[in-house]
Design an enzyme around this catalytic site. Structure first.
Site, PDB file in Angstrom:
ATOM      1  CG  ASP A 189      34.672  54.080  69.552  1.00 31.36           C
ATOM      2  OD1 ASP A 189      35.732  54.474  70.055  1.00 31.36           O
ATOM      3  OD2 ASP A 189      34.494  53.957  68.321  1.00 31.36           O
ATOM      4  CG  HIS A 237      37.487  52.745  67.006  1.00 36.13           C
ATOM      5  ND1 HIS A 237      37.004  54.019  66.864  1.00 36.13           N
ATOM      6  CD2 HIS A 237      38.642  52.704  66.300  1.00 36.13           C
ATOM      7  CE1 HIS A 237      37.824  54.715  66.088  1.00 36.13           C
ATOM      8  NE2 HIS A 237      38.831  53.941  65.726  1.00 36.13           N
TER       9      HIS A 237
HETATM   10  C1  XLS Z   1      42.426  58.817  63.369  1.00 38.65           C
HETATM   11  C2  XLS Z   1      41.615  58.034  62.456  1.00 38.65           C
HETATM   12  C3  XLS Z   1      40.585  57.133  63.110  1.00 38.65           C
HETATM   13  C4  XLS Z   1      40.103  56.114  62.115  1.00 38.65           C
HETATM   14  C5  XLS Z   1      39.467  54.915  62.727  1.00 38.65           C
HETATM   15  O1  XLS Z   1      43.038  59.823  63.016  1.00 38.65           O
HETATM   16  O2  XLS Z   1      40.994  58.904  61.557  1.00 38.65           O
HETATM   17  O3  XLS Z   1      39.543  57.890  63.633  1.00 38.65           O
HETATM   18  O4  XLS Z   1      39.222  56.673  61.209  1.00 38.65           O
HETATM   19  O5  XLS Z   1      40.319  54.224  63.559  1.00 38.65           O
END
Ligand code: XLS
Ligand code: NI
Ligand code: NI
Length: 434
Positions: free
Chosen positions: A103, A100
């Site tokens: 991150d 993301h």
């Molecule tokens: C949260 C989601 C997130 C997505 C990406 O529960 O799994 O990690 O994979 O935003």
């Protein structure tokens, strides 16, 4: 070089008899399975957020993990974090990673500053990727952590937040395109609601549909060849998430004319939260023509929330890959470890061992799935169970109408005789392979 992984050598395949906790016992990337390398079947990815951005907090306490790249609010430490991330990719040798925006870069004081930070890190990634084989499976925007998204991103009652979301996704799609990402993911962490007392659901769904159409238009405009993926999840953080499960997402895509443009990124733990099995979600998406990619993890089966643990159940994973192989494989998708350590697992070795174990479990699962497909036992049983539908009588019945069918039933020509569903026999069959 950071000092974080200093004693850990690249992980090698040592075979099932090895007792080395930092060796692969089942994942041999070059092993041929159904005519394809295991690495190309599984397409493993590491999730930047869990492995490098998460600090060990839970609802009752904050940070437990102490890393050389903390605090994460400076460009200097963001680069150190990237150094460590790529060192881990070198140790594990997996082909992909995912991120993301939030991150990888520190949040700035303005949109423009956040973007400058982001672009600098993307350039840093680009340099690192130039000398390595690791590629980007997908990028995505974090539109759920910062307080501005608390009432939704594209579904926010405030049009300014819709605009901010659109600008954010544009920058993340640009970055994904620049790094030759193979997919772009949208998980609507705050696209849902807590109470209908303050929510105009129909309007919010229309805005979400319009937003996703803008994503698809932008993909074509910039010539991004990757797949756009939506990730279903039924609850947490919103009580009612709009992208509840695969079937709900398909209905949404169809309503907004996107079923041929967008596919699904399915997550093991999200399937369980929705009251399904993972293979149910995979088979549903495959049957509807929207299977895209998977986030692999597992939840704690007692606590009932999204604990994002590493997978450790071969029979479950095997059935998931069975349906993936039946659907033609992962395509542009992959197996992304959307999984994190437990907050007491403090060491660099824990992070590596977690991924080694996850990769081994998936490799065992995939090999078991391939063996079942090659043996053909389940397919033969399915064919036998539905064989009557291949007869001309059944085909013409399907093409007829109620009155014609009624005539055959009332005359006594048709008189159904129940047959065993053979579930236990089939479960015993699967048990031979896992
Ligand atoms: C949260 C989601 C997130 C997505 C990406 O529960 O799994 O990690 O994979 O935003
Ligand atoms: Ni998740
Ligand atoms: Ni996920």
């Amino acid at each position: 070089m950071t000092t974080f992984f200093r004693d850990i050598a690249p992980i090698a395949y040592e075979g099932p008899s090895s007792s080395n906790p930092l060796a692969f016992r089942h994942y041999n990337p070059n092993e041929m399975v159904l005519g394809k390398r295991l690495e190309d079947h599984l397409r493993f990815a590491i999730a930047y957020w869990h492995s490098f951005a998460w600090e060990g907090g839970d609802p009752f306490g904050g940070q437990t993990l102490v890393r050389p790249w903390h605090p994460q609010n400076r460009m200097e430490t963001a680069k150190l974090k990237a150094d460590a991330a790529f060192e881990m990719f070198d140790v594990l040798g997996q082909p992909y990673f995912c991120w993301h925006d939030a991150d990888v870069r520190p949040e700035g004081d303005s949109f423009a500053e956040s973007l400058r930070n982001f672009e600098e890190i993307i350039e840093y990634f680009e340099e690192k990727m130039a000398s390595r084989k690791v590629r980007l499976l997908w990028g995505t925007a974090n539109m759920f952590s910062h307080r501005r998204w608390m009432s939704g991103a594209s579904t926010n009652p405030d049009p300014d937040v819709f605009a901010y979301s659109a600008a954010t996704v544009k920058t993340c799609m640009d970055a994904t395109h620049r790094l030759n990402g193979e997919n772009y993911v949208l998980w609507g962490g705050r696209e849902g609601y807590e109470t209908l007392l303050n929510t105009d659901m129909g309007r919010e769904l229309d805005h979400m549909g319009r937003f996703l159409n803008m994503v698809v238009d932008y993909k074509h405009k910039i010539g991004f060849k990757g797949t756009i993926l939506v990730e279903p999840k039924p609850q947490e953080p919103s009580k009612h998430q709009y992208d509840f499960d695969a079937a709900t997402c398909f209905g949404f895509l169809q309503k907004y004319g996107l079923e041929n443009e967008v596919k699904l990124n399915l997550e093991q733990g999200h399937a369980i939260l929705a009251g399904h099995s993972f293979e149910h979600e995979i088979a549903t998406a495959a049957a509807l023509g929207v299977f895209g990619s998977i986030d692999m993890n597992r939840n704690d089966y007692q606590s009932g929330w999204d604990t994002d643990q590493f997978p450790n159940n071969v029979p479950e994973v095997a059935l998931s890959y069975y349906h993936i192989l039946k659907a033609g494989g992962l395509g542009t998708g992959g197996t992304n470890f959307d999984a994190k350590l437990r907050r007491q697992s403090l060491d660099a070795e824990d992070l590596i061992a977690a991924h080694v174990g996850g990769m081994d479990i998936c490799a065992r699962g995939l090999k078991a799935a391939a063996a079942m497909l090659e043996d053909g036992g389940l397919e033969a049983e399915l064919q036998a169970r539905y064989a009557a539908w291949e007869t001309t009588e059944a085909k013409s019945m399907l093409a007829s109408d109620f009155d014609t069918i009624f005539a055959d039933v009332i005359s006594g020509k048709i008189n159904p005789q129940p047959k065993s569903g053979r579930q236990e026999v089939l479960e015993n069959y699967v048990n031979r392979f896992v």
